[in-house]
Motif scaffolding. Structure first.
Motif, PDB file in Angstrom:
ATOM      1  N   PHE A 186       9.641 -54.474   8.002  1.00  0.00           N
ATOM      2  CA  PHE A 186      10.752 -53.558   7.736  1.00  0.00           C
ATOM      3  C   PHE A 186      12.064 -54.049   8.325  1.00  0.00           C
ATOM      4  CE2 PHE A 186       7.121 -50.771   7.107  1.00  0.00           C
ATOM      5  CZ  PHE A 186       7.478 -50.172   5.910  1.00  0.00           C
ATOM      6  N   GLY A 187      12.010 -54.848   9.372  1.00  0.00           N
ATOM      7  CA  GLY A 187      13.235 -55.312  10.024  1.00  0.00           C
ATOM      8  C   GLY A 187      13.925 -56.438   9.296  1.00  0.00           C
TER       9      GLY A 187
ATOM     10  N   PRO B 226      14.214 -57.163   5.923  1.00  0.00           N
ATOM     11  CA  PRO B 226      15.117 -56.728   4.847  1.00  0.00           C
ATOM     12  C   PRO B 226      16.332 -55.967   5.373  1.00  0.00           C
ATOM     13  CG  PRO B 226      12.862 -56.173   4.294  1.00  0.00           C
ATOM     14  CD  PRO B 226      12.868 -56.659   5.709  1.00  0.00           C
ATOM     15  N   TRP B 227      16.124 -55.143   6.409  1.00  0.00           N
ATOM     16  CA  TRP B 227      17.239 -54.395   6.986  1.00  0.00           C
ATOM     17  C   TRP B 227      18.275 -55.366   7.551  1.00  0.00           C
ATOM     18  CZ3 TRP B 227      19.021 -54.158  12.058  1.00  0.00           C
ATOM     19  CH2 TRP B 227      19.972 -53.173  12.310  1.00  0.00           C
ATOM     20  N   PHE B 228      17.821 -56.392   8.248  1.00  0.00           N
ATOM     21  CA  PHE B 228      18.730 -57.395   8.806  1.00  0.00           C
ATOM     22  C   PHE B 228      19.477 -58.119   7.696  1.00  0.00           C
ATOM     23  CE2 PHE B 228      19.434 -61.863   9.898  1.00  0.00           C
ATOM     24  CZ  PHE B 228      20.344 -61.705  10.933  1.00  0.00           C
TER      25      PHE B 228
ATOM     26  N   MET C 174      20.166 -57.124   4.690  1.00  0.00           N
ATOM     27  CA  MET C 174      21.117 -56.252   4.006  1.00  0.00           C
ATOM     28  C   MET C 174      22.365 -56.014   4.842  1.00  0.00           C
ATOM     29  SD  MET C 174      18.945 -53.339   2.011  1.00  0.00           S
ATOM     30  CE  MET C 174      18.393 -52.586   3.518  1.00  0.00           C
ATOM     31  N   ASN C 175      22.219 -55.993   6.151  1.00  0.00           N
ATOM     32  CA  ASN C 175      23.335 -55.617   7.022  1.00  0.00           C
ATOM     33  C   ASN C 175      24.087 -56.792   7.623  1.00  0.00           C
ATOM     34  OD1 ASN C 175      23.043 -52.831   6.741  1.00  0.00           O
ATOM     35  ND2 ASN C 175      21.375 -52.842   8.213  1.00  0.00           N
ATOM     36  N   ARG C 176      23.748 -58.009   7.257  1.00  0.00           N
ATOM     37  CA  ARG C 176      24.414 -59.149   7.888  1.00  0.00           C
ATOM     38  C   ARG C 176      25.734 -59.503   7.217  1.00  0.00           C
ATOM     39  NH1 ARG C 176      21.607 -64.663   5.840  1.00  0.00           N
ATOM     40  NH2 ARG C 176      21.439 -64.038   3.679  1.00  0.00           N
TER      41      ARG C 176
ATOM     42  N   HIS D 198      30.476 -52.460   7.223  1.00  0.00           N
ATOM     43  CA  HIS D 198      30.639 -51.303   6.362  1.00  0.00           C
ATOM     44  C   HIS D 198      31.964 -50.616   6.668  1.00  0.00           C
ATOM     45  CE1 HIS D 198      26.632 -51.542   4.767  1.00  0.00           C
ATOM     46  NE2 HIS D 198      26.154 -51.670   5.992  1.00  0.00           N
TER      47      HIS D 198
END
Length: 77
Positions: A42-43, A45-47, A49-51, A55
């Motif tokens: 889970f970490g 894909p989150w990383f 997406m947020n790199r 925002h």
């Protein structure tokens, strides 16, 4: 596992049997390995997406939209 003698239940066990042993054993090292695997699954894909770019806040978005709207309206006159 290390120096333990293998029982007949584990000898020749397939991948599924080995995975069931790790999943249902409840040993601390197996539980920790499971937590690490779930965190990575889970970490990652989150990383990814947020790199990218940071925002924008809602206020930043509204200011940008107002500026674009005013430019569009002034150019149409």
């Amino acid at each position: 596992m290390g120096n333990e003698a293998k029982t007949t239940a584990n000898v020749g066990g397939g991948f599924r049997a080995i995975m069931e042993h790790y999943i249902y054993s409840g040993e601390k090292k197996h539980v920790m390995a499971g937590i690490v695997i779930i965190a990575v699954v889970f970490g990652a894909p989150w990383f990814l997406m947020n790199r990218g770019s940071k925002h924008q806040s809602h206020q930043d978005y509204m200011e940008k939209a107002d500026k674009a709207r005013s430019q569009r309206l002034s150019s149409s006159k």
